[in-house]
Scaffold this motif. Sequence first.
Motif, PDB file in Angstrom:
ATOM      1  N   ALA A 241     -38.336  12.605  89.452  1.00 36.11           N
ATOM      2  CA  ALA A 241     -39.245  12.231  88.354  1.00 36.11           C
ATOM      3  C   ALA A 241     -40.511  11.581  88.933  1.00 36.11           C
ATOM      4  O   ALA A 241     -40.468  10.955  89.992  1.00 36.11           O
ATOM      5  N   LEU A 242     -41.615  11.757  88.213  1.00 33.22           N
ATOM      6  CA  LEU A 242     -42.887  11.191  88.690  1.00 33.22           C
ATOM      7  C   LEU A 242     -43.058   9.718  88.307  1.00 33.22           C
ATOM      8  O   LEU A 242     -43.947   9.041  88.803  1.00 33.22           O
ATOM      9  N   SER A 243     -42.245   9.242  87.376  1.00 33.35           N
ATOM     10  CA  SER A 243     -42.267   7.797  87.067  1.00 33.35           C
ATOM     11  C   SER A 243     -40.857   7.353  86.721  1.00 33.35           C
ATOM     12  O   SER A 243     -40.057   8.145  86.214  1.00 33.35           O
ATOM     13  N   ASP A 244     -40.564   6.088  87.005  1.00 31.23           N
ATOM     14  CA  ASP A 244     -39.268   5.470  86.654  1.00 31.23           C
ATOM     15  C   ASP A 244     -38.053   6.314  87.052  1.00 31.23           C
ATOM     16  O   ASP A 244     -37.111   6.480  86.263  1.00 31.23           O
ATOM     17  N   LYS A 245     -38.062   6.830  88.295  1.00 30.79           N
ATOM     18  CA  LYS A 245     -36.968   7.757  88.636  1.00 30.79           C
ATOM     19  C   LYS A 245     -35.604   7.079  88.774  1.00 30.79           C
ATOM     20  O   LYS A 245     -34.591   7.692  88.486  1.00 30.79           O
ATOM     21  N   SER A 246     -35.562   5.812  89.200  1.00 28.98           N
ATOM     22  CA  SER A 246     -34.229   5.201  89.404  1.00 28.98           C
ATOM     23  C   SER A 246     -33.509   4.896  88.098  1.00 28.98           C
ATOM     24  O   SER A 246     -32.309   4.668  88.093  1.00 28.98           O
ATOM     25  N   GLN A 247     -34.266   4.833  87.001  1.00 30.61           N
ATOM     26  CA  GLN A 247     -33.608   4.442  85.742  1.00 30.61           C
ATOM     27  C   GLN A 247     -33.331   5.626  84.818  1.00 30.61           C
ATOM     28  O   GLN A 247     -32.710   5.455  83.774  1.00 30.61           O
ATOM     29  N   GLN A 248     -33.799   6.836  85.185  1.00 32.00           N
ATOM     30  CA  GLN A 248     -33.585   7.962  84.274  1.00 32.00           C
ATOM     31  C   GLN A 248     -32.222   8.607  84.542  1.00 32.00           C
ATOM     32  O   GLN A 248     -31.736   8.611  85.664  1.00 32.00           O
ATOM     33  N   VAL A 249     -31.636   9.155  83.471  1.00 28.35           N
ATOM     34  CA  VAL A 249     -30.339   9.826  83.602  1.00 28.35           C
ATOM     35  C   VAL A 249     -30.508  11.283  83.188  1.00 28.35           C
ATOM     36  O   VAL A 249     -31.457  11.630  82.497  1.00 28.35           O
ATOM     37  N   THR A 250     -29.569  12.127  83.613  1.00 27.81           N
ATOM     38  CA  THR A 250     -29.626  13.519  83.148  1.00 27.81           C
ATOM     39  C   THR A 250     -29.097  13.550  81.707  1.00 27.81           C
ATOM     40  O   THR A 250     -28.357  12.650  81.289  1.00 27.81           O
ATOM     41  N   PRO A 251     -29.430  14.600  80.950  1.00 30.80           N
ATOM     42  CA  PRO A 251     -28.852  14.709  79.599  1.00 30.80           C
ATOM     43  C   PRO A 251     -27.326  14.683  79.635  1.00 30.80           C
ATOM     44  O   PRO A 251     -26.695  14.129  78.736  1.00 30.80           O
ATOM     45  N   GLN A 252     -26.762  15.233  80.712  1.00 33.15           N
ATOM     46  CA  GLN A 252     -25.296  15.217  80.826  1.00 33.15           C
ATOM     47  C   GLN A 252     -24.771  13.780  80.987  1.00 33.15           C
ATOM     48  O   GLN A 252     -23.810  13.374  80.338  1.00 33.15           O
ATOM     49  N   ASN A 253     -25.437  13.006  81.865  1.00 30.88           N
ATOM     50  CA  ASN A 253     -25.051  11.581  82.024  1.00 30.88           C
ATOM     51  C   ASN A 253     -25.156  10.859  80.680  1.00 30.88           C
ATOM     52  O   ASN A 253     -24.312  10.048  80.327  1.00 30.88           O
TER      53      ASN A 253
END
Length: 365
Positions: A241-253
């Motif tokens: 991800a181009l921003s906030d990558k450590s906090q994003q989850v996949t739709p599956q997660n």
Amino acid sequence: MLSPASMEITPLKDWPFKFTGPLIISGPCSAESEQQVLETARELKGRESAHIFRAGIWKPRTRPNSFEGMGEKALPWLLKVKKEVGLPICTEVANASHVELALKNEVDILWIGARTTTGPFAVQEIASALKGVDIPVMVKNPISVDIALWIGALERFSKVGITKLMAVHRGFSTTLDSRFRNGPNWKIPIELKLLLPNLPLICDPSHIAGKRELIQEISQKAMDLDFDGLMIESHIDPNNALSDKSQQVTPQNLQQILRDLSYKTEFSPDKDFGPELEALREKIDHIDFELLENLKVRMEIVKIIGESKRKSKITALQKNRIEFLLNQRVQKGRELGLSDDFVRDIFGHIHAESLKSQTDIISGV
Ligand code: PEP
Ligand code: MN
């Protein structure tokens, strides 16, 4: 105590989006490409993991050289999510021209970012651009722990006629608990709920957490506190991800996170719980009244001692006695399983009141 202006608020059930259970808003921190937006939206829709799709297109970044969003050209991608995937869309606006473009592109909900809420001039500019427009507005808390700024922003939207208002709790930048990117400081949203009980309130665990591992825990806490929903950032490929990558989850997660949540209600559907709770509350009432009666008797004895101190010309404060008394109470409390701080606090207050009463007697007030 702060008293917010009275606001006309449309209950969430009357907003033009159909959903049951907590309202779930999800989608990437930022729209990055048409493909990323549409793939994320399709996955969310297919897994029934979001009622509303979010994506930032104008990104308020702390440093100027960070990715600042795709801007206007991402709006048609969002419109495709609405028309082709069938999810209502929301995005962040930070000035009047963002509002104009978002409205032109049929954005369903606008949100005000945490940095914007901090500034009354920007909030007023956005509110004025919305005068006479019937669109829902979500207001994130300001980055500093200032409930008045949060309420002030809500009031500005209410004053221009917005009734579909919602507050979003995304944590505060000053925090003593370094586990979080933004400290949750739960007592602030709870206070907001007490001041504005009809205002829908959702939690944004992603910006509180800063890392995806904490999202479950924070979401559960929000559900336990009876929040109306969650805004969780999701991305088809979070690690890139181009921003906030450590906090994003996949739709599956996200689907798993939502499945693992346990939902509590303020009033239990279990019919035995009502009377049981009532009985326990009655016991608490009795205990509290007994505590008060005992305190009254204690204060009467304190006064009698005060009288004899006055006659014998002894000072009200006797340092050794208070130290002895506190230590002894703390020790006894410990044996009973009560924490030292709790016992010390209570007897600190009781002793302060006793001292005040004896000082008045001795000085003849
Ligand atoms: C966001 O939602 O991506 C965002 C920038 O949030 P906040 O304003 O809460 O930092
Ligand atoms: Mn973000």
